[in-house]
Design a protein around this motif. Structure first.
Motif, PDB file in Angstrom:
ATOM      1  N   LEU A 113    -134.112   5.625  -7.257  1.00  0.00           N
ATOM      2  CA  LEU A 113    -132.723   5.792  -6.825  1.00  0.00           C
ATOM      3  C   LEU A 113    -132.711   6.211  -5.363  1.00  0.00           C
ATOM      4  N   LYS A 114    -131.754   5.693  -4.618  1.00  0.00           N
ATOM      5  CA  LYS A 114    -131.582   6.093  -3.228  1.00  0.00           C
ATOM      6  C   LYS A 114    -130.567   7.228  -3.153  1.00  0.00           C
ATOM      7  N   PRO A 115    -130.737   8.148  -2.192  1.00  0.00           N
ATOM      8  CA  PRO A 115    -129.772   9.252  -2.047  1.00  0.00           C
ATOM      9  C   PRO A 115    -128.330   8.770  -1.928  1.00  0.00           C
ATOM     10  N   ILE A 116    -128.091   7.643  -1.246  1.00  0.00           N
ATOM     11  CA  ILE A 116    -126.724   7.171  -1.078  1.00  0.00           C
ATOM     12  C   ILE A 116    -126.135   6.725  -2.417  1.00  0.00           C
ATOM     13  N   GLN A 117    -126.962   6.135  -3.298  1.00  0.00           N
ATOM     14  CA  GLN A 117    -126.480   5.750  -4.625  1.00  0.00           C
ATOM     15  C   GLN A 117    -126.019   6.974  -5.419  1.00  0.00           C
ATOM     16  N   VAL A 118    -126.833   7.998  -5.387  1.00  0.00           N
ATOM     17  CA  VAL A 118    -126.536   9.203  -6.153  1.00  0.00           C
ATOM     18  C   VAL A 118    -125.312   9.918  -5.561  1.00  0.00           C
ATOM     19  N   LEU A 119    -125.270   9.987  -4.243  1.00  0.00           N
ATOM     20  CA  LEU A 119    -124.120  10.604  -3.593  1.00  0.00           C
ATOM     21  C   LEU A 119    -122.837   9.884  -3.981  1.00  0.00           C
ATOM     22  N   GLU A 120    -122.826   8.567  -3.891  1.00  0.00           N
ATOM     23  CA  GLU A 120    -121.613   7.817  -4.202  1.00  0.00           C
ATOM     24  C   GLU A 120    -121.218   7.957  -5.668  1.00  0.00           C
ATOM     25  N   ALA A 121    -122.188   8.078  -6.547  1.00  0.00           N
ATOM     26  CA  ALA A 121    -121.879   8.277  -7.966  1.00  0.00           C
ATOM     27  C   ALA A 121    -121.125   9.590  -8.172  1.00  0.00           C
ATOM     28  N   PHE A 122    -121.619  10.665  -7.543  1.00  0.00           N
ATOM     29  CA  PHE A 122    -120.953  11.963  -7.710  1.00  0.00           C
ATOM     30  C   PHE A 122    -119.653  12.046  -6.904  1.00  0.00           C
ATOM     31  N   GLN A 123    -119.589  11.374  -5.769  1.00  0.00           N
ATOM     32  CA  GLN A 123    -118.320  11.306  -5.038  1.00  0.00           C
ATOM     33  C   GLN A 123    -117.256  10.629  -5.887  1.00  0.00           C
ATOM     34  N   ALA A 124    -117.632   9.525  -6.528  1.00  0.00           N
ATOM     35  CA  ALA A 124    -116.681   8.788  -7.367  1.00  0.00           C
ATOM     36  C   ALA A 124    -116.175   9.661  -8.507  1.00  0.00           C
ATOM     37  N   ARG A 125    -117.103  10.335  -9.154  1.00  0.00           N
ATOM     38  CA  ARG A 125    -116.692  11.200 -10.278  1.00  0.00           C
ATOM     39  C   ARG A 125    -115.871  12.384  -9.786  1.00  0.00           C
ATOM     40  N   ALA A 126    -116.264  12.983  -8.666  1.00  0.00           N
ATOM     41  CA  ALA A 126    -115.523  14.133  -8.136  1.00  0.00           C
ATOM     42  C   ALA A 126    -114.103  13.735  -7.755  1.00  0.00           C
ATOM     43  N   LEU A 127    -113.928  12.537  -7.214  1.00  0.00           N
ATOM     44  CA  LEU A 127    -112.577  12.063  -6.881  1.00  0.00           C
ATOM     45  C   LEU A 127    -111.721  11.947  -8.134  1.00  0.00           C
ATOM     46  N   GLU A 128    -112.295  11.450  -9.210  1.00  0.00           N
ATOM     47  CA  GLU A 128    -111.564  11.350 -10.475  1.00  0.00           C
ATOM     48  C   GLU A 128    -111.206  12.734 -11.022  1.00  0.00           C
ATOM     49  N   VAL A 129    -112.186  13.632 -11.010  1.00  0.00           N
ATOM     50  CA  VAL A 129    -111.969  14.967 -11.581  1.00  0.00           C
ATOM     51  C   VAL A 129    -110.916  15.733 -10.786  1.00  0.00           C
ATOM     52  N   THR A 130    -110.995  15.663  -9.462  1.00  0.00           N
ATOM     53  CA  THR A 130    -110.046  16.438  -8.657  1.00  0.00           C
ATOM     54  C   THR A 130    -108.643  15.840  -8.718  1.00  0.00           C
ATOM     55  N   GLU A 131    -108.546  14.535  -8.948  1.00  0.00           N
ATOM     56  CA  GLU A 131    -107.234  13.920  -9.140  1.00  0.00           C
ATOM     57  C   GLU A 131    -106.551  14.500 -10.371  1.00  0.00           C
TER      58      GLU A 131
END
Length: 609
Positions: A113-131
């Motif tokens: 896994l690349k750091p950018i893949q993992v970052l984007e995965a958690f960014q995507a989930r965090a955006l959903e959760v904070t919404e």
């Protein structure tokens, strides 16, 4: 002869003074009116300025989120095997955020896994959760650049946190970002440099990617402020996630982050862990960084220790965070003189023996709810069946510790908090605190005894306290040290390794209740006085049987008992945690004990997020 007749005689022959004497009532009334109007006008002006700053900040953050959503959605649409849970969280991203922490790090370090893949995965989930729950204050734009830069690091030079996204409580200093603690006065005051702990974690390979919400001034176990709004509990949006690290706990519970940093001055990371069903550890003062975060008020709190601490969904997260920092004590000491060079002790972390636990369910004032008592006894039973020795423990001087905590918290009469709140919008999470702080001491005590004491001795017992003299503070400090010594002596004589206690008095309450049930903070707060390492992890959930026993437990006519019964009347299925407490500098043993309880809890199916 009346005084004003005498005054009029004195003014005789002086026209200006005669007019004052004749019209003193109207002059006084006019002056008072001008004063009131001036104060109101100033307050309205300050409010207008505050609202303008808040509006501007929210618009900037909203635009940033929108850009992130568009970018992440576009990349998701290009994924031929999308099949995820939403437009943002693809199947690949869902797999990433669901990975156990150790496996995720292995995949990152091994290059699968690349750091950018993992970052984007958690960014995507965090955006959903904070919404849904409003737990993220801001996203760190530079995280993307940091993640991409890590890809050039050779495999044999990748740090222990290589590529791991981390969420950060909003009070920490992150270069280029505000640390507002929910106060509009600190908007548009970006920090010039990272806190030492942030800098160090980045050097170890971590990627800080967002800032999480706190209550205004962080002096509440609610989680709302006028700048960023209300954060809700991940399992019931009508309830609080706890505070002051409530945004962290909410995000972690819903897989929006694999590891986070909170802080704790009275259960500020342990209470949210209890309310949200995650894990948190308050270490001994000086075990890790103290520097680099904004307090909730001016000045320095004496006799109650405020600590940085890790939070995660599972115990392995806090173990990882503590271990990687404590393996580099020299770096910590060089950057923060308050750090004590105590390296990670592998023998304590993995003792080749069963432990002896002491448990208690006592509370200095407000009783512990049936569910929270059951949680402690459940953990004790699981440990005993696994071969550990488990005995009841009498934690002495709870009442004294209760008074020491509140005496020190209120020692300044709220002056330092009021210095920052002046001219700001006051949030409901600290509304009662603000009322107490803004009322003169004599008047406050008079009103409490006249109108509150009869209705709620519990509230009156702490609302009138606060050491205000230096000699009182010295004596109180001495008493706290003596109590700490006595408790440690009792643990050693009984050969107790670890204590088990309630995580809080009750499970999560609706967002309007934390300011009314302030006495709940003393259950975790005593360990900020004693300076013992203390962690919280979930072990069970509130049951119908727990609910049925509320009327018996909270049967007093004290108004706080009524508030507790009302606040948790519909709390079935809410998480319940316990505290796991150790001796100073023995965080490794605390974490080991928490791991044992987590394993036994999981094997027994007692709690699952």
């Amino acid at each position: 002869m009346r005084p004003f007749e005498t005054l009029r005689d004195l003014c005789h022959g002086q026209p200006m003074l005669e007019q004052v004497c004749l019209n003193w009532k109207s002059i006084l009334g006019t002056g008072l009116a001008i004063y009131i109007v001036t104060k109101l006008a100033k307050r309205l002006y300050q409010r207008r300025i505050a609202l303008g700053k808040i509006r501007g900040l929210r618009e900037r953050i909203a635009a940033k989120k929108l850009a992130m959503v568009e970018r992440l959605s576009q990349k998701a649409s290009q994924d031929p095997g999308h099949g995820g849970s939403s437009a943002l969280v693809t199947r690949e991203r869902l797999e990433i955020i669901s990975m156990p922490l150790e496996h995720l790090l292995d995949q990152l370090k091994g290059g699968q896994l690349k750091p950018i893949q993992v970052l984007e995965a958690f960014q995507a989930r965090a955006l959903e959760v904070t919404e849904e729950h409003n737990c993220v204050c801001d996203f760190i734009t530079e995280a993307r650049d940091w993640a991409l830069a890590l890809e050039s690091v050779p495999g044999d030079q990748r740090g222990p946190l290589y590529g791991l996204p981390m969420s950060i409580k909003e009070c920490y200093f992150v270069k280029g970002y505000d640390a507002t603690v929910g106060l509009s006065r600190f908007i548009n005051q970006p920090l010039p440099a990272d806190a030492s702990i942030i800098q160090h974690l980045k050097e170890l390979g971590a990627v800080p990617f967002c800032l999480t919400n706190v209550p205004q001034t962080m002096k509440s176990y609610g989680c709302s402020n006028p700048v960023f709004g209300v954060t809700t509990n991940p399992w019931d949006k009508t309830r609080s996630p706890g505070g002051s690290s409530g945004g962290e706990a909410c995000l972690l519970a819903l897989n929006g982050s694999p590891l986070g940093i909170g802080s704790d001055v009275g259960g500020s990371l342990r209470t949210p862990a209890h309310f949200c069903g995650v894990v948190g550890l308050k270490p001994t003062t000086g075990r890790i960084y103290q520097e680099g975060r904004k307090p909730g008020s001016e000045g320095f709190l004496v006799g109650i220790n405020s600590n940085a601490g890790f939070m995660s969904k599972n115990v392995d997260g806090i173990a990882l965070g503590m271990k990687v920092l404590c393996n580099e004590t020299k770096t910590m000491c060089d950057r923060d003189h308050r750090v004590v060079p105590v390296p990670w002790n592998t023998q304590l972390a993995k003792p080749k023996r069963k432990l002896k636990f002491g448990w208690y369910v006592d509370s200095p004032k407000l009783p512990i709810s049936p569910g929270c008592q059951r949680a402690v006894k459940l953990a004790a039973n699981l440990l005993e069946k696994d071969g550990h020795t488990v005995v009841p423990f009498h934690l002495k001087h709870l009442q004294d510790l209760y008074y020491i905590y509140i005496d020190h918290i209120l020692a300044d009469g709220g002056v330092n908090a009021m210095a920052w709140l002046d001219g700001d919008i006051i949030d409901k999470s600290i509304s009662i605190n603000y009322l107490a702080w803004s009322t003169p001491e004599f008047l406050r005590k008079t009103l409490i005894w006249a109108f509150i004491a009869a209705r709620s001795p519990d509230i009156a017992s702490y609302a009138i306290r606060g050491v205000t003299k230096t000699y009182q503070l010295w004596r109180s400090m001495k008493k706290a040290i003596d109590i700490k010594t006595e408790i440690l002596d009792d643990m050693r004589k009984q050969e107790i390794d670890i204590l088990l206690g309630p995580g809080f008095n009750f499970p999560a309450v609706p967002e309007d209740y934390p300011s009314q049930l302030i006495s709940g903070v003393f259950v975790p707060g005593i360990y900020n006085v004693l300076d013992f390492p203390a962690g919280v992890l979930p072990v069970t959930r509130q049951t119908k049987q727990d609910q049925d026993l509320l009327a018996t437990t909270y049967s007093s006519s004290d108004h706080t008992h009524h508030l507790v019964r009302t606040s948790i009347s519909n709390a079935t299925n809410m998480p319940i945690g316990i505290q796991v407490i150790g001796k100073p500098w023995e965080e490794e043993l605390v974490i080991h004990a928490m791991s044992e309880i987590e394993r036994l809890r999981t094997e027994g199916g007692h709690f699952k997020l």
